[in-house]
Enzyme design. Structure first.
Site, short mmCIF file in Angstrom:
data_model
loop_
_atom_site.label_atom_id
_atom_site.label_comp_id
_atom_site.label_asym_id
_atom_site.label_seq_id
_atom_site.Cartn_x
_atom_site.Cartn_y
_atom_site.Cartn_z
N GLY A 179 -39.94 21.57 27.39
CA GLY A 179 -40.26 21.12 28.95
C GLY A 179 -39.79 21.98 30.11
O GLY A 179 -39.31 23.21 29.51
N ARG B 68 -43.43 19.75 19.99
CA ARG B 68 -44.24 20.76 20.07
C ARG B 68 -43.36 21.96 20.22
O ARG B 68 -42.18 22.26 20.58
CB ARG B 68 -45.29 20.70 21.54
CG ARG B 68 -44.31 20.54 22.74
CD ARG B 68 -45.20 20.21 23.90
NE ARG B 68 -44.45 20.11 25.08
CZ ARG B 68 -44.65 20.65 26.30
NH1 ARG B 68 -45.50 21.62 26.37
NH2 ARG B 68 -43.96 20.49 27.16
N TYR C 77 -40.87 4.24 34.85
CA TYR C 77 -39.77 5.29 34.63
C TYR C 77 -38.27 5.12 35.42
O TYR C 77 -37.27 5.21 34.74
CB TYR C 77 -40.34 6.71 35.26
CG TYR C 77 -39.37 7.85 35.37
CD1 TYR C 77 -39.28 8.53 34.17
CD2 TYR C 77 -39.14 8.26 36.67
CE1 TYR C 77 -38.60 9.87 34.25
CE2 TYR C 77 -38.27 9.63 36.79
CZ TYR C 77 -38.20 10.31 35.55
OH TYR C 77 -37.15 11.45 35.47
P1 NAD Z 1 -40.98 17.44 30.40
O1 NAD Z 1 -41.94 16.28 30.49
O2 NAD Z 1 -41.25 18.91 31.12
O3 NAD Z 1 -40.29 17.85 29.09
C1 NAD Z 1 -40.24 16.60 28.10
C2 NAD Z 1 -40.18 17.43 26.57
O4 NAD Z 1 -40.00 16.22 25.84
C3 NAD Z 1 -41.34 17.82 26.70
O5 NAD Z 1 -41.49 19.29 25.83
C4 NAD Z 1 -42.07 17.07 25.28
O6 NAD Z 1 -42.83 17.65 24.40
C5 NAD Z 1 -40.82 16.36 24.86
N1 NAD Z 1 -40.96 15.06 24.12
C6 NAD Z 1 -41.68 14.13 24.35
N2 NAD Z 1 -41.68 13.33 23.38
C7 NAD Z 1 -40.83 13.69 22.48
C8 NAD Z 1 -40.32 13.24 21.19
N3 NAD Z 1 -40.64 11.74 20.76
N4 NAD Z 1 -39.60 13.97 20.60
C9 NAD Z 1 -39.05 14.94 21.10
N5 NAD Z 1 -39.63 15.72 22.11
C10 NAD Z 1 -40.34 14.85 22.83
O7 NAD Z 1 -39.57 16.93 31.33
P2 NAD Z 1 -38.55 17.80 32.16
O8 NAD Z 1 -39.03 17.94 33.54
O9 NAD Z 1 -37.92 18.72 31.35
O10 NAD Z 1 -37.36 16.62 32.45
C11 NAD Z 1 -36.32 16.53 31.27
C12 NAD Z 1 -35.38 15.36 31.59
O11 NAD Z 1 -35.16 15.41 33.02
C13 NAD Z 1 -36.24 14.00 31.54
O12 NAD Z 1 -35.30 13.19 31.03
C14 NAD Z 1 -36.71 13.77 32.92
O13 NAD Z 1 -36.79 12.32 33.31
C15 NAD Z 1 -35.52 14.30 33.69
N6 NAD Z 1 -35.63 14.78 34.92
C16 NAD Z 1 -36.52 15.62 35.46
C17 NAD Z 1 -36.99 15.75 36.79
C18 NAD Z 1 -37.93 16.75 37.31
O14 NAD Z 1 -38.28 17.11 38.28
N7 NAD Z 1 -38.41 17.87 35.96
C19 NAD Z 1 -36.37 15.13 37.79
C20 NAD Z 1 -35.52 14.23 37.45
C21 NAD Z 1 -35.10 13.61 35.91
N1 SER Z 2 -39.33 14.77 39.51
C1 SER Z 2 -39.21 13.66 38.83
C2 SER Z 2 -40.56 12.91 38.67
O1 SER Z 2 -41.31 12.84 39.55
C3 SER Z 2 -38.06 12.71 39.45
O2 SER Z 2 -37.58 12.01 38.09
O3 SER Z 2 -40.62 12.18 37.71
#
Ligand code: NAD
Ligand code: SER
Length: 317
Positions: free
Chosen positions: A12, A37, A143
């Protein structure tokens, strides 16, 4: 003993960058990257990579035992916009993944857990400006509800079972290495790609929608800094507010226009507008700053220049 780290959700937006940082810090063979993936070639070729579905608790426990895992970073989740489109999967994945990982620490050999929360734990009744660490929390998205419930579970597992779990409420994250995964703040990444490719962008959030954001290098720094902090400095075991900077689409549009002269920004708000409207505009992160020394480096201008430079190079390759 050398720590052995498992990253779940390594393909991700965050995982792609965090795995590389952890491999630099702990040695490539000590960081096992997993996802359902394939991940970026950089992640798959620089150290161990395995397919793992975190919904399968037995597969997780087998991998933890086989690899002698001592730390888990759980990044698998459905983000805000995607979860709102599939509330059963959003709730199921976000909650079950966390309980599987917390139990791997409660009953198994895992010593430390990282799990990210989000500004989505706040809701429309939360004070919007300079949102405090402790305040009204009535999220109205699946969420946000899953993240708030997750925070309560983290604190519970720490207090009742001694699990060393650490967490940050990330704001919207902006990075150039991997595509964002379906969040409400993703427009702030798309805008750079479309500016470089098309010279224009139509934002799915409206003018005036000011949200807390952070550049990915700062988010990775915050994550490893929190995980490296001595346990007694980690006084909050639900999740820490952290902040970078805040902006609305027109503010980042103006920065992009400095880099792409003539850049055109239009607005077509969709269902994600209601999600954004329920979130804070700015965050008070004084607890993270005083407890474990958090300090962000990038502001809107620095981030925009760095994003543009790196993406331009990527597109030219
Ligand atoms: P992302 O969606 O880019 O990546 C998530 C990954 O999880 C994906 O690669 C997906 O294939 C994998 N995944 C989905 N289902 C799965 C499963 N059953 N088993 C294993 N892997 C699985 O998300 P991200 O942006 O990298 O976020 C990571 C974490 O950080 C999450 O908990 C998200 O809520 C948190 N977060 C992200 C942001 C942001 O702006 N990116 C902000 C706040 C919090
Ligand atoms: N960037 C994230 C979202 O928009 C915040 O958790 O879902």
């Amino acid at each position: 003993m050398q720590d052995k780290i498992l990253v779940i959700g390594s393909a991700g937006q965050i995982g792609t960058e965090l795995v590389m940082r952890l491999r630099d810090m702990y040695g490539a063979s000590n960081v096992v990257a997993t996802d359902i993936r394939d991940a970026a070639p950089e992640v798959m070729e620089s150290g161990p990579f395995e397919l793992l579905d975190i919904m399968n608790q037995e597969a997780l426990n087998d991998l933890v035992a086989r690899e002698k895992i001592t730390q888990i970073y759980l990044l698998a989740a459905l983000l805000s916009a995607t979860a709102e489109k599939n509330i059963e999967l959003g709730w199921g994945l976000n909650m079950r993944s966390l309980s599987h990982v917390l139990d791997a620490a409660r009953f198994g050999p895992v010593k430390k857990v990282y799990w990210p929360s989000s500004i989505a734990v706040f809701g429309p009744t939360t004070p919007r400006e300079n949102t405090p660490q402790r305040t009204i929390m009535e999220p109205n998205t699946v969420y946000g509800i899953s993240k708030l419930a997750g925070e309560r579970w983290c604190e519970y597992y720490h207090d009742k079972f001694g699990v060393d779990v650490r967490s940050i409420r990330y704001p919207g994250l902006i990075g150039w290495k991997a595509a964002p995964g379906g969040g409400t703040t993703d427009y702030a990444v798309h805008i750079f790609h479309e500016a470089i490719k098309e010279g224009k962008y139509t934002s799915f959030l409206d003018e005036g929608t000011r949200l807390p954001m952070m550049y990915m290098p700062d988010a990775i720094d915050a994550t490893v800094q929190l995980m490296e902090a001595p346990a007694d400095q980690v006084k909050i075991r639900s999740s820490y507010n952290v902040a970078g900077f805040s902006f609305a689409p027109e503010d980042i549009g103006a920065e992009v226009r400095n880099l792409v002269p003539g850049f055109e920004l239009n607005y077509e708000p969709d269902y994600r507008q209601a999600i954004a409207d329920s979130w804070p505009s700015s965050i008070d992160d004084s607890d993270a700053r005083s407890d474990w020394g958090w300090n962000h480096k990038f502001d809107l201008k620095d981030m925009s220049q760095d994003m543009f430079k790196n993406l331009k190079t990527k597109y030219q390759k």
